[in-house]
Write an enzyme that holds these catalytic residues in place. Structure first.
Site, PDB file in Angstrom:
ATOM      1  N   TYR A   1       0.818  -0.915   0.185  1.00 50.18           N
ATOM      2  CA  TYR A   1       0.163  -0.005  -0.203  1.00 50.18           C
ATOM      3  C   TYR A   1       0.857   1.771  -0.233  1.00 50.18           C
ATOM      4  O   TYR A   1       0.943   2.051  -0.392  1.00 50.18           O
ATOM      5  CB  TYR A   1      -0.648  -0.607   1.576  1.00 50.18           C
TER       6      TYR A   1
ATOM      7  N   LYS B   1       1.306   3.617  -2.491  1.00 49.23           N
ATOM      8  CA  LYS B   1       1.022   5.200  -2.229  1.00 49.23           C
ATOM      9  C   LYS B   1       1.437   7.067  -2.849  1.00 49.23           C
ATOM     10  O   LYS B   1       1.023   7.797  -2.675  1.00 49.23           O
ATOM     11  CB  LYS B   1       0.438   5.608  -1.082  1.00 49.23           C
TER      12      LYS B   1
END
Ligand code: NAI
Length: 302
Positions: free
Chosen positions: A168, A172
């Site tokens: 993640y 991101k």
């Protein structure tokens, strides 16, 4: 109110808008006159192919009930074909695309030593590639009409790090790099691309938030105003990052220290001047790689 910010005549595509933050952004923009594509494949927090159009349909019904205009779309953001399908839904329903809010997301957390391709790849596909393909599907339209507003959703987990989220976090922070380049390539076409780092109590975060979620009002509706501002015609910035949670809004940026310059640099000189290299005083926030190189010129011209 006459000075109300509105989006009359504008069409917004919002991915992952069947709930949480995306739904909240959609309700705000629709209430100010934007026509909205509510994209959501309706899966679980971890993603997967077991979704339905139910959540997107529900948000569309909410918008219509309040007097707004919206259509549902169930394509995945994670493939170029899915992304093209989302933009086609907008064109078929409303004939144009002015705003893309890339918000769709999933989580597959695991500590790094246990990270697998099955946990890593889908997270990059939905977040980083999802932002990429949906923005690209709208890109030529935005260039031709010389107008576009793109908001890509990042996270503090990537900007600053968070345990168990290498997949993640990588996705991101990748979104920040993507947006930096979109801002540069879009500049002469009045396409502005910015990044949101939100914080809100949603189904994705309710278990993670702990006492913070109860102490403050972490409602998604307190994140949407900055998104609305960045999506508005009057948005004054591009290539920037804004963080918003519980009513606090601030800017996050990547800065560069002044550093040192020594044309006879050695390993030991690095050791001896490491504090100065790290010193944040007098830092700059470059708008491009070229501007960062300018730091060297500044030193040389001294
Ligand atoms: P959420 O789980 O309520 O919303 C995400 C939505 O994306 C879901 O409705 C889901 O069905 C949809 N989605 C997932 N995969 C998709 C795909 N392939 N195609 C289309 N739609 C898909 O979670 P939340 O909190 O509203 O998250 C929204 C965004 O904000 C995400 O990108 C998330 O990573 C980001 N974020 C949220 C934070 C928070 O505090 N809630 C913190 C930092 C970032």
């Amino acid at each position: 109110m006459s000075d109300e910010l509105r989006y009359d005549g504008k069409v917004a595509v919002i991915t992952g808008a069947g709930g949480g933050l995306g739904r909240s952004h959609a309700l705000l923009l629709a209430s100010r006159g934007a026509k909205i594509v509510i994209n959501d494949l309706g899966g679980g927090v971890a993603g997967g192919a077991d979704g339905s159009l139910g959540p997107a349909d529900t948000v569309v019904a909410e918008i219509k009930e309040a007097g707004g205009e919206a259509v549902a779309d169930g394509n995945t953001v994670a493939t170029p074909e899915g992304a093209a399908g989302i933009i086609k839904t907008a064109l078929d329903a409303f004939g144009r695309v002015d705003i893309v809010i890339n918000n769709a997301g999933i989580l597959r957390d695991k500590s790094f030593r246990k990270m697998t391709p099955e946990l890593f790849d889908p997270v990059l596909d939905v977040h980083l590639k999802g932002c990429t393909w949906v923005a690209q599907a709208a890109w030529d339209l935005m260039r031709e009409q010389k107008y576009g507003r793109i908001i890509n959703t990042s996270s503090a987990a990537g900007l600053f790090g968070n345990f168990g989220q290498t997949n993640y976090g990588a996705a991101k922070m990748g979104i920040v790099g993507l947006t930096n380049v979109l801002a540069i390539e879009g500049a002469k076409y009045n396409i502005k691309a910015n990044v949101l780092a939100p914080g809100a109590k949603t189904r994705m975060t309710e278990d993670l938030m702990g006492p913070m979620g109860d102490q403050f009002n972490m409602d998604a509706s307190l994140v949407s105003p900055i998104v609305g501002f960045l999506a508005h015609e009057s948005c004054p910035v591009t290539g920037e990052i804004y963080s918003a949670a519980a009513g606090r809004v601030g800017r996050i940026f990547v800065g560069a220290t002044k550093g040192i310059f020594d044309k006879d640099l050695t390993l030991e000189k690095i050791r001896d001047s490491f504090d100065e290299i790290r010193n944040e005083e007098g830092y700059i926030v470059p708008k491009s790689a070229t501007e960062e190189m300018g730091l060297l010129l500044q030193h040389m011209n001294k």
